[in-house]
Motif scaffolding. Structure first.
Motif, short mmCIF file in Angstrom:
data_model
loop_
_atom_site.label_atom_id
_atom_site.label_comp_id
_atom_site.label_asym_id
_atom_site.label_seq_id
_atom_site.Cartn_x
_atom_site.Cartn_y
_atom_site.Cartn_z
N UNK A 57 -4.23 3.49 -5.23
CA UNK A 57 -4.89 2.23 -4.91
C UNK A 57 -5.20 1.49 -6.20
N UNK A 58 -4.94 0.19 -6.21
CA UNK A 58 -5.35 -0.66 -7.33
C UNK A 58 -6.03 -1.89 -6.74
N UNK A 59 -7.24 -2.12 -7.16
CA UNK A 59 -8.01 -3.27 -6.70
C UNK A 59 -8.07 -3.33 -5.18
N UNK A 60 -8.19 -2.17 -4.55
CA UNK A 60 -8.28 -2.08 -3.10
C UNK A 60 -6.94 -2.10 -2.38
N UNK A 61 -5.85 -2.32 -3.10
CA UNK A 61 -4.52 -2.36 -2.49
C UNK A 61 -3.92 -0.96 -2.42
N UNK A 62 -3.52 -0.55 -1.22
CA UNK A 62 -2.84 0.72 -0.97
C UNK A 62 -1.37 0.48 -1.32
N UNK A 63 -0.91 0.99 -2.47
CA UNK A 63 0.38 0.58 -3.00
C UNK A 63 1.49 1.62 -2.94
N UNK A 64 1.13 2.88 -3.02
CA UNK A 64 2.18 3.88 -3.18
C UNK A 64 1.64 5.26 -2.81
N UNK A 65 2.48 6.08 -2.17
CA UNK A 65 2.07 7.43 -1.79
C UNK A 65 3.10 8.46 -2.26
N UNK A 66 2.59 9.66 -2.50
CA UNK A 66 3.44 10.77 -2.91
C UNK A 66 3.22 11.92 -1.93
N UNK A 67 4.31 12.28 -1.23
CA UNK A 67 4.29 13.45 -0.36
C UNK A 67 4.70 14.65 -1.21
N UNK A 68 3.74 15.51 -1.47
CA UNK A 68 3.95 16.58 -2.44
C UNK A 68 5.03 17.58 -2.02
N UNK A 69 5.05 17.95 -0.75
CA UNK A 69 6.01 18.97 -0.31
C UNK A 69 7.45 18.49 -0.50
N UNK A 70 7.68 17.21 -0.21
CA UNK A 70 9.02 16.64 -0.38
C UNK A 70 9.24 16.10 -1.79
N UNK A 71 8.16 16.01 -2.56
CA UNK A 71 8.19 15.39 -3.89
C UNK A 71 8.85 14.00 -3.81
N UNK A 72 8.33 13.20 -2.88
CA UNK A 72 8.90 11.88 -2.63
C UNK A 72 7.82 10.81 -2.70
N UNK A 73 8.13 9.73 -3.43
CA UNK A 73 7.24 8.56 -3.51
C UNK A 73 7.65 7.53 -2.47
N UNK A 74 6.66 6.89 -1.87
CA UNK A 74 6.88 5.78 -0.96
C UNK A 74 6.06 4.60 -1.47
N UNK A 75 6.70 3.45 -1.60
CA UNK A 75 5.96 2.28 -2.07
C UNK A 75 6.01 1.18 -1.03
N UNK A 76 5.12 0.22 -1.17
CA UNK A 76 5.05 -0.92 -0.25
C UNK A 76 5.91 -2.07 -0.73
N UNK A 77 6.60 -1.91 -1.83
CA UNK A 77 7.34 -3.00 -2.46
C UNK A 77 8.73 -3.12 -1.85
N UNK A 78 8.84 -3.94 -0.84
CA UNK A 78 10.09 -4.10 -0.10
C UNK A 78 11.17 -4.72 -0.99
N UNK A 79 10.80 -5.67 -1.82
CA UNK A 79 11.77 -6.38 -2.66
C UNK A 79 11.81 -5.86 -4.09
N UNK A 80 11.37 -4.66 -4.32
CA UNK A 80 11.37 -4.08 -5.66
C UNK A 80 9.98 -4.13 -6.26
N UNK A 81 9.65 -3.11 -6.98
CA UNK A 81 8.32 -2.97 -7.56
C UNK A 81 8.14 -3.84 -8.80
N UNK A 82 7.15 -4.71 -8.79
CA UNK A 82 6.89 -5.53 -9.99
C UNK A 82 6.16 -4.72 -11.05
N UNK A 83 6.15 -5.22 -12.26
CA UNK A 83 5.34 -4.59 -13.30
C UNK A 83 3.87 -4.88 -13.00
N UNK A 84 3.00 -4.04 -13.49
CA UNK A 84 1.57 -4.20 -13.21
C UNK A 84 1.05 -5.52 -13.77
N UNK A 85 1.41 -5.82 -15.00
CA UNK A 85 0.87 -7.01 -15.64
C UNK A 85 1.46 -8.32 -15.12
N UNK A 86 2.53 -8.25 -14.32
CA UNK A 86 3.13 -9.47 -13.78
C UNK A 86 2.40 -9.99 -12.55
#
Length: 150
Positions: A57-86
């Protein structure tokens, strides 16, 4: 820019250690970079069975999850993940937190109830790939609807 990072404890014994860190980010840093780096550093404790979910979570935004057993990340960025500072909202934030879900079903329930069980909204907000990965039955969804109606 420096970000403060903190994660939830997983048990009382885990409370003995500090979970806060400072993390330096530059113009090319993405949340997935931080998540993957912290995974590699073993920042997240190994939990019995290793079938838990950590969510960034950043600034209250639920942005990304990691399922440990599968070692897989899921993000909410449908059109590609932006840089943090952008993204101004994130660039003005100085804090990232990681929330712990003791089971994949608990995380799935959180997503489901966050959107009142409305699959269109789960999809629209970028949570559908993660939610579908939990393979939740209609019967469980119906039970969650009944619980949230109370």
């Amino acid at each position: 820019m420096n970000l403060s990072i903190c994660r939830q404890s997983v048990c009382r014994r885990d409370d003995a250690e500090a979970h806060s860190r400072t993390y330096a980010v530059d113009s090319s840093t993405r949340f997935s970079d931080i998540f993957l780096d912290l995974i590699q550093q073993k920042y997240f404790p190994r939990v019995f069975g290793n079938n838990v979910v950590w969510t960034l979570f950043c600034d209250g935004d639920d942005l990304m999850s990691w399922k440990t057993k599968e070692n897989k990340l899921y993000s909410r960025f449908v059109d590609g993940e932006p840089t943090i500072l952008s993204v101004k909202r994130w660039a003005n934030s100085s804090y990232i937190s990681f929330h712990y879900y003791a089971s994949p079903n608990k995380r799935a329930q959180q997503i489901f109830t966050m959107f009142g069980g409305l699959k269109f909204h789960i999809w629209h907000e970028g949570f559908m790939p993660e939610y579908e990965s939990y393979h939740i039955s209609q019967a469980i969804e119906d039970a969650w609807r009944k619980m949230s109606a109370k």
